[in-house]
Design a protein around this motif. Sequence first.
Motif, PDB file in Angstrom:
ATOM      1  N   PRO A 167       0.811  -1.235   0.000  1.00 55.65           N
ATOM      2  CA  PRO A 167       0.000   0.000   0.000  1.00 55.65           C
ATOM      3  C   PRO A 167       0.839   1.278   0.000  1.00 55.65           C
ATOM      4  CG  PRO A 167      -0.912  -1.571   1.554  1.00 55.65           C
ATOM      5  CD  PRO A 167       0.383  -2.160   1.075  1.00 55.65           C
ATOM      6  N   LYS A 168       2.098   1.191   0.434  1.00 57.01           N
ATOM      7  CA  LYS A 168       2.910   2.412   0.467  1.00 57.01           C
ATOM      8  C   LYS A 168       4.105   2.406  -0.480  1.00 57.01           C
ATOM      9  CE  LYS A 168       1.798   3.993   5.110  1.00 57.01           C
ATOM     10  NZ  LYS A 168       2.284   4.186   6.473  1.00 57.01           N
ATOM     11  N   SER A 178      -1.644   4.708   7.692  1.00 53.74           N
ATOM     12  CA  SER A 178      -2.082   3.680   6.737  1.00 53.74           C
ATOM     13  C   SER A 178      -3.585   3.467   6.834  1.00 53.74           C
ATOM     14  CB  SER A 178      -1.396   2.346   7.017  1.00 53.74           C
ATOM     15  OG  SER A 178      -0.018   2.513   6.962  1.00 53.74           O
ATOM     16  N   SER A 179      -4.110   3.398   8.078  1.00 54.75           N
ATOM     17  CA  SER A 179      -5.537   3.139   8.249  1.00 54.75           C
ATOM     18  C   SER A 179      -6.378   4.276   7.684  1.00 54.75           C
ATOM     19  CB  SER A 179      -5.895   2.966   9.730  1.00 54.75           C
ATOM     20  OG  SER A 179      -5.098   1.985  10.302  1.00 54.75           O
ATOM     21  N   GLN A 193      -6.382   4.195   3.951  1.00 58.67           N
ATOM     22  CA  GLN A 193      -7.177   3.080   3.427  1.00 58.67           C
ATOM     23  C   GLN A 193      -8.675   3.407   3.496  1.00 58.67           C
ATOM     24  OE1 GLN A 193      -6.366  -0.551   5.501  1.00 58.67           O
ATOM     25  NE2 GLN A 193      -7.771  -1.716   4.222  1.00 58.67           N
ATOM     26  N   ASP A 207       1.052   3.491  11.417  1.00 58.30           N
ATOM     27  CA  ASP A 207      -0.127   2.617  11.320  1.00 58.30           C
ATOM     28  C   ASP A 207      -1.411   3.422  11.172  1.00 58.30           C
ATOM     29  OD1 ASP A 207       1.323   0.342  11.446  1.00 58.30           O
ATOM     30  OD2 ASP A 207       0.957  -0.040  13.582  1.00 58.30           O
TER      31      ASP A 207
END
Lengths: 127, 186
Positions: free
Chosen positions: A10-11, B32-33, B36, B29
């Motif tokens: 994802p990154k 990222s969440s 998303q 983290d």
Amino acid sequence: MENINLEGTPKTPAVSFNANEGRLELKGRSIPENSVEFYKPINQWIEEYGKSPKEVTIFDVKLEYFNTSSSKCILDVFKLLEGINGNGTEVKVNWYFEEDDEDMEEAGEDYQAIIPLPFKMIEVEEI
Amino acid sequence: MPLKNIYELYKTMERENTMLSFKGVVTPDLLSSVLQIMESKLGALEKSLRTRKKVYNVLVECLQNLYHHNEDTNTNKDQDLDSLFSKSALLMIAKQDDYYEVKTGNYIDRDKAKSLEQKIIEINKLNKEELREMYKSVLNHGQLSNKGTAGLGLIDIARKSGNKLEYAFLPIDDKFSFFCLNVKIN
């Protein structure tokens, strides 16, 4: 020398660098918080490859997104490739962008303005 | 907090068309969440690929600014209340009729606030083409910090948003200001 084959996350982008074919590809997204760590082995690979490059090297850039941290690292990749270009070897860049994605098209043009390598801008429906 | 304030909070967020809001410490983290969640929300809500990408891009840079700012405050080892409290940030994303808003808020050292404000003033003076030239110049001549920051975040945010950066620095005490940023994306 060994090729690089990294799956995308994802990154971070998928990386496929093939020394025998002279074919390099970045695909997906590049948005790590600190991109230096990710791009370090990529730069080292290009330095190594530059010692005996193929007659023609093609670099396909198929990025959906990249952050500003990556933008600098990507510039460094181009600069290393620029060092290989000339003296009987040739490096060509294919810059892909999605239809209507003006920002990514401009980003390609910005690199093109900085780096004296032949860029081909390629519009595709989906990356 | 009286219980009925929960409803007040709900109504405020409803009125502001909040898509997502977060208050706390921004970690990789969390980043990222949030990305998303926002990617799937934008995918469902926004038809234009261009707008979707712009909002996502601005969000990435805003979140990473908050994250790297935390790293700064991490480096001074004193775990006193001040430093804990200064690491917490606010992030809100809202959708209005014809634009999106990304709002951030975080504590910042008063001396750093000055140079940041100067930078924003410079950025806000520039038109689209000038911003592009500034971006290219910093990209080509700037150095990455050891945190991997390129000094390009705010320039990129201004470029992608197509609007002036709305900001405020609220004086808190002799050490901190509170930095408010509102980015509108058409």
